[in-house]
Design an enzyme around this catalytic site. Structure first.
Site, short mmCIF file in Angstrom:
data_model
loop_
_atom_site.label_atom_id
_atom_site.label_comp_id
_atom_site.label_asym_id
_atom_site.label_seq_id
_atom_site.Cartn_x
_atom_site.Cartn_y
_atom_site.Cartn_z
CD1 TRP A 126 -65.07 -75.84 -145.77
CD2 TRP A 126 -64.37 -75.93 -143.64
NE1 TRP A 126 -64.22 -74.79 -145.56
CE2 TRP A 126 -63.77 -74.82 -144.27
CE3 TRP A 126 -64.10 -76.20 -142.31
CZ2 TRP A 126 -62.90 -73.97 -143.59
CZ3 TRP A 126 -63.24 -75.35 -141.63
CH2 TRP A 126 -62.64 -74.25 -142.26
CG ASP A 207 -67.86 -76.03 -138.27
OD1 ASP A 207 -68.11 -74.86 -137.92
OD2 ASP A 207 -67.09 -76.32 -139.21
CB ALA A 209 -69.37 -72.16 -140.03
CE LYS A 242 -68.75 -68.10 -144.03
NZ LYS A 242 -67.40 -68.59 -143.66
#
Length: 393
Positions: A126, A207, A209, A242
């Protein structure tokens, strides 16, 4: 003073969004911005979120501050979601402004502890990872990760690079649903990765996410749980954007697994100070909504079921696109799309091919070929597959 400022480069995703809005074509397809869309093309408020918010409005009696590190019940609920029933005496945590805030606070914690640390990120990753690492004053380096030929993980190259990481450095890993490629290590790969990191003495930054968007909540958290079980120091940045659909409410948490309870208390004090310096008290509405869902069995079941439906829809779209491309190209060149996980995949296309897809076919992708599978509809797939087969042959 301000005459010393330099113009900042335009964010490519935001620039693409503006171009998409300005495009008058009615059959244009937006595969750029990383948000989930349902079959109707909307990003829904989840049922459990609506219910929890109604309950919150009726029951909340004050808007006074929470703790500097955020609501303890939220942190505890998120730690349970990510880590299961593990011993929490080694775990420190703080509520953050979304998953990005969690990564930022985690990296600021690294800077306080080891300002000379290098942070190793996968190639690709990212883009904001590198930007935040550099913004906090740390050095960013990359390790091999993605095999563009197979659409999978270059596990041998990855292990070779991670073996050279030095003690005191940080290795950033995507816990599941790699952004931007969708290529995740398998169970055997994770075993090799964790064993390698255990030998280096590096600290891991995970991470998370897209927890729940790959193979399920527990399956997606398994690698992170193994790291906490095996490695002395693990930092985990978790987003609720999300999996709870709380994009604009910016709910997240940074969790830190320390070697022992005494060090966890020191880490907790530093996380609290970092929150104080960044925004004093973290926002509470989204966090409180998540806490209510996770601590209510009926709401949690409702949320988990809808998340499962969202995940199933993405995986169904993946399979449909892979099949459509096989039919149109007569090859398995794009078969990797069906086996990848999460919202994204990386189309093997040149910048010129991506430009042609946009200009001649109204298909909008990020410049590196990342496409948001979760932005597709079933009706889009035949036209998208034909355009890719025509342009990227």
């Amino acid at each position: 003073m301000f005459d010393r400022l330099k113009s900042q480069p335009e964010d490519p995703i935001l620039a693409m969004m503006e171009a998409f809005r300005a495009d008058p074509r009615t059959d244009k397809i937006d595969l750029g911005i990383g948000i989930y869309r349902d079959a109707a093309g909307t990003t829904p408020v989840m049922h459990a979120v609506k219910t929890a918010e109604r309950q919150l409005v009726e029951s909340q009696t004050t808007k006074s501050y929470t703790a500097l590190s955020g609501d303890p019940a939220f942190i505890k609920a998120m730690a349970g979601l990510v880590l299961g029933d593990r011993d929490m005496s080694r775990i420190a945590g703080a509520a953050t402004v979304g998953g990005t805030g969690a990564i930022r606070q985690g990296l600021d914690l690294v800077r306080l502890a080891r300002p000379d640390a290098r942070v190793h990120i996968p190639d690709p990753s990212w883009p904001n990872h590198r930007a935040i690492i550099q913004a906090v004053g740390l050095t960013c380096v990359t390790y091999r990760y993605f095999d563009a030929e197979t659409g999978g993980v270059d596990i041998d190259g990855m292990i070779a690079d991670l073996s050279a990481v030095r003690s005191g450095d940080v290795v950033l890993l995507h816990g599941c649903c790699h952004n931007p490629t969708g290529a995740d290590p398998n169970a055997a790969d994770w075993h090799r990765i964790i064993a390698t990191l255990a030998e280096t003495g590096a600290t891991v930054l995970v991470d998370l996410a897209y927890l729940g968007f790959g193979d399920g909540l527990d399956a997606d958290a398994e690698a992170t749980r193994q790291m906490v079980d095996t490695l002395p120091e693990v930092i985990i940045g978790v987003s609720c954007s999300k999996n709870f659909g709380l994009y604009r409410d910016r709910a997240g948490v940074v969790l830190v697994s320390a070697p022992d309870a005494d060090q966890a208390r020191v880490v907790q004090g530093n996380l609290t100070t970092l929150n104080r310096l960044a925004y004093s008290f973290p926002a509470d509405h989204g966090a409180r909504t998540v806490e209510m869902i996770l601590n209510d069995s009926a709401l949690r079941a409702d949320w988990s079921q809808q998340l499962s439906q969202m995940r199933s829809r993405i995986n169904t779209l993946r399979q449909a696109l892979a099949t459509a491309l096989r039919d149109r190209t007569g090859s398995d060149r794009y078969a990797f799309l069906g086996s990848q996980r999460g919202m994204f995949s990386r189309l093997p296309a040149s910048p010129d091919e991506i430009r042609i897809l946009r200009e001649e076919h109204g298909i909008y992708l990020i410049g590196d070929g990342r496409m948001n599978i979760a932005g597709l509809s079933q009706e889009d797939i035949p036209r998208l597959a034909q355009a890719i087969a025509t342009v990227c042959a």
